[in-house]
Design a protein around this motif. Structure first.
Motif, PDB file in Angstrom:
ATOM      1  N   UNK A 153      12.673 -72.201  45.844  1.00 44.00           N
ATOM      2  CA  UNK A 153      12.601 -71.289  44.703  1.00 44.00           C
ATOM      3  C   UNK A 153      11.226 -70.618  44.794  1.00 44.00           C
ATOM      4  N   UNK A 154      10.676 -70.174  43.693  1.00 45.43           N
ATOM      5  CA  UNK A 154       9.353 -69.537  43.725  1.00 45.43           C
ATOM      6  C   UNK A 154       8.291 -70.461  44.306  1.00 45.43           C
ATOM      7  N   UNK A 155       7.361 -69.880  45.067  1.00 47.50           N
ATOM      8  CA  UNK A 155       6.205 -70.640  45.537  1.00 47.50           C
ATOM      9  C   UNK A 155       5.094 -70.630  44.497  1.00 47.50           C
ATOM     10  N   UNK A 156       5.106 -69.631  43.628  1.00 50.02           N
ATOM     11  CA  UNK A 156       4.076 -69.529  42.607  1.00 50.02           C
ATOM     12  C   UNK A 156       4.466 -68.486  41.580  1.00 50.02           C
ATOM     13  N   UNK A 157       3.551 -68.227  40.680  1.00 46.39           N
ATOM     14  CA  UNK A 157       3.804 -67.260  39.619  1.00 46.39           C
ATOM     15  C   UNK A 157       3.804 -65.821  40.121  1.00 46.39           C
ATOM     16  N   UNK A 158       3.354 -65.626  41.350  1.00 47.83           N
ATOM     17  CA  UNK A 158       3.116 -64.276  41.844  1.00 47.83           C
ATOM     18  C   UNK A 158       4.192 -63.721  42.761  1.00 47.83           C
ATOM     19  N   UNK A 159       5.278 -64.461  43.010  1.00 48.57           N
ATOM     20  CA  UNK A 159       6.246 -63.934  43.971  1.00 48.57           C
ATOM     21  C   UNK A 159       7.593 -63.564  43.361  1.00 48.57           C
ATOM     22  N   UNK A 160       7.750 -63.720  42.056  1.00 45.91           N
ATOM     23  CA  UNK A 160       8.964 -63.284  41.364  1.00 45.91           C
ATOM     24  C   UNK A 160       8.711 -63.374  39.861  1.00 45.91           C
ATOM     25  N   UNK A 161       9.565 -62.729  39.086  1.00 40.06           N
ATOM     26  CA  UNK A 161       9.488 -62.840  37.631  1.00 40.06           C
ATOM     27  C   UNK A 161      10.608 -63.760  37.157  1.00 40.06           C
ATOM     28  N   UNK A 162      10.243 -64.789  36.428  1.00 40.99           N
ATOM     29  CA  UNK A 162      11.215 -65.691  35.813  1.00 40.99           C
ATOM     30  C   UNK A 162      10.929 -65.721  34.315  1.00 40.99           C
ATOM     31  N   UNK A 163      11.779 -65.074  33.557  1.00 39.14           N
ATOM     32  CA  UNK A 163      11.595 -64.952  32.110  1.00 39.14           C
ATOM     33  C   UNK A 163      12.255 -66.149  31.433  1.00 39.14           C
ATOM     34  N   UNK A 164      11.429 -67.003  30.804  1.00 43.32           N
ATOM     35  CA  UNK A 164      11.922 -68.207  30.162  1.00 43.32           C
ATOM     36  C   UNK A 164      11.909 -68.062  28.645  1.00 43.32           C
ATOM     37  N   UNK A 165      12.325 -69.115  27.954  1.00 43.44           N
ATOM     38  CA  UNK A 165      12.505 -69.016  26.507  1.00 43.44           C
ATOM     39  C   UNK A 165      11.229 -68.621  25.765  1.00 43.44           C
ATOM     40  N   UNK A 166      10.089 -69.164  26.172  1.00 42.27           N
ATOM     41  CA  UNK A 166       8.839 -68.813  25.492  1.00 42.27           C
ATOM     42  C   UNK A 166       8.444 -67.357  25.737  1.00 42.27           C
ATOM     43  N   UNK A 167       8.723 -66.847  26.930  1.00 40.76           N
ATOM     44  CA  UNK A 167       8.458 -65.429  27.191  1.00 40.76           C
ATOM     45  C   UNK A 167       9.297 -64.560  26.249  1.00 40.76           C
ATOM     46  N   UNK A 168      10.564 -64.926  26.113  1.00 36.99           N
ATOM     47  CA  UNK A 168      11.474 -64.155  25.265  1.00 36.99           C
ATOM     48  C   UNK A 168      11.011 -64.187  23.806  1.00 36.99           C
ATOM     49  N   UNK A 169      10.626 -65.380  23.361  1.00 32.74           N
ATOM     50  CA  UNK A 169      10.178 -65.512  21.970  1.00 32.74           C
ATOM     51  C   UNK A 169       8.929 -64.679  21.704  1.00 32.74           C
ATOM     52  N   UNK A 170       7.970 -64.713  22.646  1.00 31.87           N
ATOM     53  CA  UNK A 170       6.713 -63.994  22.444  1.00 31.87           C
ATOM     54  C   UNK A 170       6.857 -62.490  22.639  1.00 31.87           C
ATOM     55  N   UNK A 171       7.886 -62.095  23.385  1.00 33.93           N
ATOM     56  CA  UNK A 171       8.130 -60.664  23.589  1.00 33.93           C
ATOM     57  C   UNK A 171       8.932 -60.055  22.449  1.00 33.93           C
ATOM     58  N   UNK A 172       9.561 -60.905  21.631  1.00 33.13           N
ATOM     59  CA  UNK A 172      10.357 -60.403  20.527  1.00 33.13           C
ATOM     60  C   UNK A 172      11.816 -60.216  20.862  1.00 33.13           C
TER      61      UNK A 172
END
Length: 284
Positions: free
Chosen positions: A159-178
């Motif tokens: 899967x991803x090697x780190x935060x910098x090689x793909x975007x994975x939007x999780x529940x906290x991202x969704x909550x903070x984005x509205x």
């Protein structure tokens, strides 16, 4: 298996740090006191249980960094299966240096072989299905590259090697984005065309909302087998489907049978038991 080795420049800092940690401030007091300086020895790395080998490059590097005169011969390569009692490699050279490097070499080899063995057991269990077994970012700090390599050695994928090689939007991202829509729209506006976007969903209702926004992949988190089957039907090939959430070896075949493309399993790298491997002295 087409398993490419990791470059030595990636491995040496890890092995060097481990050796320095073990040597401490005064070196190997036991070996220095007991083993004659001119003694040479031949030893073998033996599998104490059956499994899949991974980490030989790190193990052999540990011996060479202590003494470049140590020579090794591999009997089973990374990615190869070994039976209990089988010789994985022979190691010969200055006896004291072999003993000094032994624990560091075995730590890497046993740990990574354990990951490869656990991965292979699940890959084999779902071989009748299209799903791939993939690891996660739940890795030992500093060892991510080699632990993910071990997953590949076991027949899995990464899967991803780190935060910098793909975007994975999780529940906290969704909550903070509205909401899901603003999260995906902001993500798509901020990255280049080669960066994939995956969205985590917990319910089929969320999945329906996400599919309208055409992500590259959806992470189906902690869904039942029936929910996964329904989700795959809803997606209908429009994006990659990934099942995740405490999936055990026993549960993996049923999850794979739902038709998902990927099954991500964090415990492969954070909790897989080691493969018991020992260093046995044969002659001098």
């Amino acid at each position: 298996m087409n398993l490419s080795p990791l470059p030595a420049i990636m491995l040496e800092p890890l092995v060097r740090a481990a050796l320095l940690e073990d040597l401490g401030r005064a070196g190997d007091l036991t070996t220095d006191a007991i083993v004659p300086k001119d003694l040479r020895a031949t030893t073998v790395l033996s599998a104490r249980q059956s499994g899949v080998v991974a980490g030989l490059d790190l193990a052999m590097l540990a011996f060479r960094l202590i003494d470049e005169r140590i020579e090794s011969t591999l009997e089973c390569p990374d990615g190869g299966e070994v039976a209990q009692g089988q010789t994985i490699a022979s190691v010969s050279g200055p006896a004291g240096a072999i003993l000094t490097a032994e624990r560091t070499a075995l730590n890497f080899l046993s740990h990574l072989s354990g990951i490869a063995t656990a991965t292979a057991s699940i890959v084999n269990a779902i071989h009748d299905h299209k799903a791939k077994i993939v690891c996660t970012r739940k890795t030992t700090p500093g060892l991510r590259a080699v632990e993910k390599y071990a997953v590949r050695a076991g027949g899995g994928a990464n899967h991803r090697f780190g935060l910098d090689d793909a975007i994975l939007i999780k529940d906290n991202h969704i909550a903070m984005a509205g909401g899901i829509r603003p999260a995906i729209e902001r993500a798509r506006a901020s990255v280049g065309h080669l960066v994939k976007i995956e969205v985590e969903v917990d319910t089929l209702a969320q999945l329906e909302d996400v599919l309208a926004l055409a992500p590259d992949a959806v992470l189906l988190d902690n869904m039942s087998v029936e929910e996964l089957r329904h989700a795959v039907s809803m997606v209908a090939g429009r994006c990659i489907t990934e099942a995740s959430g405490s999936i055990t070896a026993a549960a993996a075949p049923a999850v794979a049978a739902t038709g998902v493309d990927m099954i991500s399993i964090g415990w492969l790298t954070h909790s897989a038991p080691i493969l018991d491997i020992g260093l046995d002295y044969r002659d001098s």
